[in-house]
Every structure is written in C-alpha cells, then in structure tokens.
Design a protein around this motif. Sequence first.
Motif, PDB file in Angstrom:
ATOM      1  N   TYR A  66      88.063  30.513  44.264  1.00  7.42           N
ATOM      2  CA  TYR A  66      87.855  30.957  45.448  1.00  7.42           C
ATOM      3  C   TYR A  66      88.405  30.322  47.111  1.00  7.42           C
ATOM      4  O   TYR A  66      87.972  31.519  47.840  1.00  7.42           O
ATOM      5  N   MET A  67      88.898  29.307  46.487  1.00  2.57           N
ATOM      6  CA  MET A  67      89.862  29.087  47.712  1.00  2.57           C
ATOM      7  C   MET A  67      91.090  30.313  48.228  1.00  2.57           C
ATOM      8  O   MET A  67      91.189  30.875  48.661  1.00  2.57           O
ATOM      9  N   ALA A  68      92.041  31.221  46.896  1.00  3.47           N
ATOM     10  CA  ALA A  68      91.831  32.541  47.473  1.00  3.47           C
ATOM     11  C   ALA A  68      91.487  32.975  47.704  1.00  3.47           C
ATOM     12  O   ALA A  68      92.156  34.188  48.436  1.00  3.47           O
ATOM     13  N   GLN A  69      90.240  33.755  47.627  1.00  5.59           N
ATOM     14  CA  GLN A  69      89.573  34.460  47.862  1.00  5.59           C
ATOM     15  C   GLN A  69      88.782  34.506  49.667  1.00  5.59           C
ATOM     16  O   GLN A  69      88.702  35.049  50.399  1.00  5.59           O
ATOM     17  N   ASN A  70      89.016  33.548  50.514  1.00  3.89           N
ATOM     18  CA  ASN A  70      89.385  32.217  51.421  1.00  3.89           C
ATOM     19  C   ASN A  70      90.258  32.023  51.886  1.00  3.89           C
ATOM     20  O   ASN A  70      91.007  31.184  52.625  1.00  3.89           O
TER      21      ASN A  70
ATOM     22  N   ARG B 289      91.371  30.299  55.167  1.00 11.84           N
ATOM     23  CA  ARG B 289      90.718  29.335  56.238  1.00 11.84           C
ATOM     24  C   ARG B 289      90.169  28.562  55.278  1.00 11.84           C
ATOM     25  O   ARG B 289      90.358  27.874  54.125  1.00 11.84           O
ATOM     26  N   VAL B 290      89.425  27.585  56.245  1.00 17.39           N
ATOM     27  CA  VAL B 290      89.091  25.831  55.834  1.00 17.39           C
ATOM     28  C   VAL B 290      87.705  26.305  54.967  1.00 17.39           C
ATOM     29  O   VAL B 290      86.711  27.320  55.427  1.00 17.39           O
ATOM     30  N   VAL B 291      87.179  25.611  53.320  1.00 12.67           N
ATOM     31  CA  VAL B 291      86.857  25.323  52.966  1.00 12.67           C
ATOM     32  C   VAL B 291      86.116  24.303  52.555  1.00 12.67           C
ATOM     33  O   VAL B 291      86.988  23.426  52.151  1.00 12.67           O
ATOM     34  N   SER B 292      84.624  23.612  52.880  1.00 11.22           N
ATOM     35  CA  SER B 292      84.271  22.267  53.334  1.00 11.22           C
ATOM     36  C   SER B 292      84.029  22.072  51.289  1.00 11.22           C
ATOM     37  O   SER B 292      84.132  22.831  50.812  1.00 11.22           O
TER      38      SER B 292
ATOM     39  N   ARG C 163     100.732  24.262  50.020  1.00 15.74           N
ATOM     40  CA  ARG C 163      99.847  25.315  49.845  1.00 15.74           C
ATOM     41  C   ARG C 163      98.725  25.086  49.983  1.00 15.74           C
ATOM     42  O   ARG C 163      97.734  25.923  50.724  1.00 15.74           O
ATOM     43  N   ILE C 164      98.319  23.806  49.276  1.00 16.59           N
ATOM     44  CA  ILE C 164      96.821  23.383  49.761  1.00 16.59           C
ATOM     45  C   ILE C 164      96.801  22.272  50.308  1.00 16.59           C
ATOM     46  O   ILE C 164      97.198  21.357  50.105  1.00 16.59           O
ATOM     47  N   ILE C 165      96.488  21.919  51.650  1.00 18.07           N
ATOM     48  CA  ILE C 165      96.257  21.418  52.688  1.00 18.07           C
ATOM     49  C   ILE C 165      95.546  20.413  52.539  1.00 18.07           C
ATOM     50  O   ILE C 165      93.654  21.741  52.836  1.00 18.07           O
ATOM     51  N   THR C 166      94.677  19.286  53.521  1.00 15.43           N
ATOM     52  CA  THR C 166      93.509  18.756  53.996  1.00 15.43           C
ATOM     53  C   THR C 166      93.198  18.501  55.254  1.00 15.43           C
ATOM     54  O   THR C 166      94.382  18.615  55.946  1.00 15.43           O
TER      55      THR C 166
ATOM     56  N   TYR D 294      89.376  22.167  52.796  1.00 14.62           N
ATOM     57  CA  TYR D 294      90.831  22.511  52.651  1.00 14.62           C
ATOM     58  C   TYR D 294      90.658  23.912  52.444  1.00 14.62           C
ATOM     59  O   TYR D 294      90.000  24.578  52.950  1.00 14.62           O
ATOM     60  N   MET D 295      91.890  24.334  52.996  1.00 14.20           N
ATOM     61  CA  MET D 295      92.749  25.553  53.295  1.00 14.20           C
ATOM     62  C   MET D 295      93.898  25.284  51.653  1.00 14.20           C
ATOM     63  O   MET D 295      95.008  25.052  52.291  1.00 14.20           O
TER      64      MET D 295
END
Length: 234
Positions: free
Chosen positions: A163-167, A170-173, A213-216, A222-223
Amino acid sequence: MGTYKIMIVDDDPHICEIIQVYCEREGFISTSSHSGTEATKLLASFEPDLIVLDVLLANENGIDWCMNARSRTDAPIVFLSSREEDEVKISALSYGGDDYVTKPFSPGVLMAKIKAHLRRVSTGRREQLLELPGLTLDFYAQSVNTGSETIFLSKKEFSLLSYMAQNVNRVVSSDALFQLIWGMESLEDTRTVAVHISNLRKKIEADPANPERIITVRGAGYMLVARSPLQTRT
C-alpha cells in the motif's frame, strides 16, 4: 487445466501415494520425496509448478526447507501438517508458504487449493511485479527484492509495504493503514501498525534504527521513500 508438475515432500509414503493418485486424476504429472535432502535434489531436476510440503519431515523442518527452496523456485508451496498452532501456521506462511492444510485432510479440498494456486500461476507472474528505485515487490510470492536479496514477508507486512509502495513518497497515516489492512471491526488497535512497521524495517532496512526506506513523519504517519542510488547519496 493443462499439464502441471506437482512435487510432494512428505515422509509418509501413504500420504504421498494418495496425493499422487488425485494428481493423476487431474492429469497432473507428480513425483514425491520423503526427505528434505532428497527434495532439494529433485527440485532442480523436476522443476515443479507447485510443491506440497509437510511441516515435520523426519529429522528435518519443512519450514526451513521452504526458506532455502525459495532461492531456487517461485512455485507455490502448500504446507501439510498435523500442527494446528497459530504460531506454526504463521511461520509457515511468513517464510515462503502460500497455503496451509491441516492433517487429517480431505484430498478433494487439497486438490481444489492446488488448482486455485495453479490458476494464479497461469495468469503470468510478470504482471504481478511493482518496480520502484531500489525495491521490487512481487505480489505473487509476497516478497520484496532490495537489489541484493529477496525477502519474504508475512501477509500483513506485505500488505503494508504494497500500500505504501502504491503511494510512494507520500505520507500515509497510521489510521488509514490500520483501517485498510485490519479493518474497522478488528480487536487490534493502531499500535499494531507500529509493530509491523518495525518488523518490516528489520527486514528491508540496512540500519533499522535509522531507517531510510520507511520513515516516520511525526504526527502524520509513515512514508515509503524510493530514491535511486544516486539520489540517496546526495
């Protein structure tokens, strides 16, 4: 469904024989082995389209065999086991397994599962890849390739990452991730997102304590950051 090759790995010859009989009825080519060592040799020569694998082989661990086999094959692996504990099932599916069937089992149900996985294989694996700079997600194998290695993820971990890869970038809550993957009726809460993100970082980050890669994003979520190697250096 066409001619597919099924490899059965079980230390019980009777179970192997039963599954092979049902495979023949479906027009599949099948073979069997009774140990992990024998199965590893057979894997290279037989090149199966699907593997039925016992969790507990004689003096061997089928889950360990599965982990090692994943560097040699992308074939779906359906586990068979008399073990019903959740932790065993989770391990089997987290380390490369595609399905889990408990013993005693219905041969008809097992064959239905086998045919379902073979249908997915026939759709073409190349259509199930998502390539980003430095990361390639494989939706079929539930794995991610970082360029240096292929890492197999649990279902929840892969769902989060995909899901994060498809966004990407971009920040995802946390709330959005939780509702999408766990659902509104889950007994868990958003803290479970942080736990799974931590597990993901341990698997795909060079330094999980200092993720790149996965930052807070404090207060936001997260992004997933996907940059080329050149961009990373600057």
